[in-house]
Design an enzyme around this catalytic site. Structure first.
Site, mmCIF file in Angstrom:
data_model
loop_
_atom_site.group_PDB
_atom_site.id
_atom_site.type_symbol
_atom_site.label_atom_id
_atom_site.label_comp_id
_atom_site.label_asym_id
_atom_site.label_seq_id
_atom_site.Cartn_x
_atom_site.Cartn_y
_atom_site.Cartn_z
ATOM 1 N N GLY A 192 0.785 -1.238 0.000
ATOM 2 C CA GLY A 192 0.000 0.000 0.000
ATOM 3 C C GLY A 192 0.813 1.282 0.000
ATOM 4 O O GLY A 192 0.354 2.314 -0.491
ATOM 5 N N ASP A 235 0.769 3.842 4.021
ATOM 6 C CA ASP A 235 -0.337 4.640 3.495
ATOM 7 C C ASP A 235 -1.338 4.991 4.585
ATOM 8 O O ASP A 235 -1.850 6.089 4.637
ATOM 9 C CB ASP A 235 -1.026 3.945 2.302
ATOM 10 N N ASP A 253 -4.433 2.059 10.710
ATOM 11 C CA ASP A 253 -5.846 1.782 10.979
ATOM 12 C C ASP A 253 -5.956 1.236 12.413
ATOM 13 O O ASP A 253 -5.910 2.002 13.372
ATOM 14 C CB ASP A 253 -6.319 0.794 9.909
ATOM 15 N N LYS A 295 -6.169 6.779 11.074
ATOM 16 C CA LYS A 295 -7.574 6.565 11.443
ATOM 17 C C LYS A 295 -7.647 6.277 12.943
ATOM 18 O O LYS A 295 -7.825 5.123 13.350
ATOM 19 C CB LYS A 295 -8.094 5.359 10.640
ATOM 20 N N ASP A 301 -6.138 -0.636 -1.261
ATOM 21 C CA ASP A 301 -6.825 -1.543 -2.174
ATOM 22 C C ASP A 301 -8.094 -2.129 -1.586
ATOM 23 O O ASP A 301 -8.299 -2.156 -0.370
ATOM 24 C CB ASP A 301 -5.895 -2.702 -2.539
ATOM 25 N N ARG A 339 -5.440 0.450 -6.199
ATOM 26 C CA ARG A 339 -4.197 1.036 -5.669
ATOM 27 C C ARG A 339 -3.664 2.133 -6.577
ATOM 28 O O ARG A 339 -2.971 3.034 -6.136
ATOM 29 C CB ARG A 339 -3.098 -0.027 -5.587
HETATM 30 C C1 PRP Z 1 -3.086 -2.098 4.951
HETATM 31 C C2 PRP Z 1 -2.458 -0.716 4.911
HETATM 32 C C3 PRP Z 1 -1.577 -0.690 6.141
HETATM 33 C C4 PRP Z 1 -2.332 -1.581 7.118
HETATM 34 C C5 PRP Z 1 -3.052 -0.746 8.133
HETATM 35 O O1 PRP Z 1 -2.181 -3.043 4.422
HETATM 36 O O2 PRP Z 1 -1.690 -0.572 3.732
HETATM 37 O O3 PRP Z 1 -0.306 -1.227 5.877
HETATM 38 O O4 PRP Z 1 -3.294 -2.339 6.340
HETATM 39 O O5 PRP Z 1 -3.932 -1.529 8.920
HETATM 40 P P1 PRP Z 1 -3.714 -1.816 10.468
HETATM 41 O O6 PRP Z 1 -3.288 -0.532 11.114
HETATM 42 O O7 PRP Z 1 -5.088 -2.243 10.907
HETATM 43 O O8 PRP Z 1 -2.714 -2.899 10.611
HETATM 44 P P2 PRP Z 1 -2.636 -4.531 4.034
HETATM 45 O O9 PRP Z 1 -2.437 -5.444 5.180
HETATM 46 O O10 PRP Z 1 -4.001 -4.494 3.432
HETATM 47 O O11 PRP Z 1 -1.572 -4.939 2.920
HETATM 48 P P3 PRP Z 1 -1.279 -4.165 1.561
HETATM 49 O O12 PRP Z 1 -0.573 -2.900 1.921
HETATM 50 O O13 PRP Z 1 -0.397 -5.083 0.795
HETATM 51 O O14 PRP Z 1 -2.613 -3.907 0.920
HETATM 52 MG MG MG Z 2 -4.549 -4.074 1.622
HETATM 53 MN MN MN Z 3 -0.196 -2.027 3.823
#
Ligand code: PRP
Ligand code: MG
Ligand code: MN
Length: 180
Positions: free
Chosen positions: A43, A99, A102, A130, A159, A165
């Site tokens: 991400g 990115d 959360d 967030k 995504d 993305r």
């Molecule tokens: C998403 C985003 C952050 C993470 C945040 O990545 O890009 O890295 O989740 O969420 P959290 O604070 O609840 O852990 P994801 O795991 O979807 O992988 P990706 O970046 O490959 O899409």
């Molecule tokens: Mg993801």
């Molecule tokens: Mn990620």
């Protein structure tokens, strides 16, 4: 792709302006150092690419791949290490770039993973934060672009099932796309 978006939250121009602001802040922070910038795959790819162009310092770049969402709209709660760093972090000033923060599980996992590797410092820069998604005493990013509402966002790295993305902006997905 634009058709799947209910509302644009952060335009391309707004994001670029924010990269510029964070870039000059980080230029001041790392002025006499040579940070190891760690892009959290996948991400953080668009944000990292734009951010580092706004950092006027010598730096190294590496990538780590962790995944917590496994493609869905909710954090799975378990973070998996898919690819480790190539670089040793011993004595380095590490800057994680992501990115979005959360639930914070990814961040907690990364800090825990690197804790015993002897980094001189560890900071986190995220385009979006967030805070509503985690307890008030949860992890915090050091440098934040936008505080975002508790909605499922896509674009500019974020995504849904691997898609969106490559949108140049961040938007809210139409509910019928993921409720289908
Ligand atoms: C998403 C985003 C952050 C993470 C945040 O990545 O890009 O890295 O989740 O969420 P959290 O604070 O609840 O852990 P994801 O795991 O979807 O992988 P990706 O970046 O490959 O899409
Ligand atoms: Mg993801
Ligand atoms: Mn990620």
């Amino acid at each position: 792709m634009d058709n799947d978006i209910q509302r644009v939250l952060y335009s391309e121009a707004k994001i670029q302006e924010t990269c510029k602001r964070l870039g000059s802040q980080l230029t001041n922070v790392y002025r006499s150092k040579r940070p190891l910038v760690v892009c959290v795959l996948k991400g953080a790819v668009p944000f990292t690419a734009d951010l580092i162009k706004r950092m006027d310092v010598y730096m190294d770049l590496d990538f780590i791949d962790v995944s917590s969402y496994h493609g869905g709209t909710k954090s799975s709660g378990t973070v998996k290490l898919l690819k480790d760093l190539d670089t040793s972090v011993a004595g380095r000033d590490v800057l994680f770039v992501d990115d979005i923060v959360d639930t914070g599980k990814t961040l907690v996992y990364l800090q825990r993973l690197l804790r015993n590797r002897g980094a001189a410092s560890m900071k986190v820069c995220t385009l979006m934060d967030k805070p509503e998604a985690r307890p008030s005493d949860g992890v915090k990013a050091d440098y934040v672009g936008f505080q975002v509402p508790n909605e499922f966002l896509v674009g500019y790295g974020l995504d849904y099932q691997g898609k969106y993305r490559n949108l140049p902006y961040v938007g809210i997905l139409k509910p019928d796309i993921y409720q289908a």
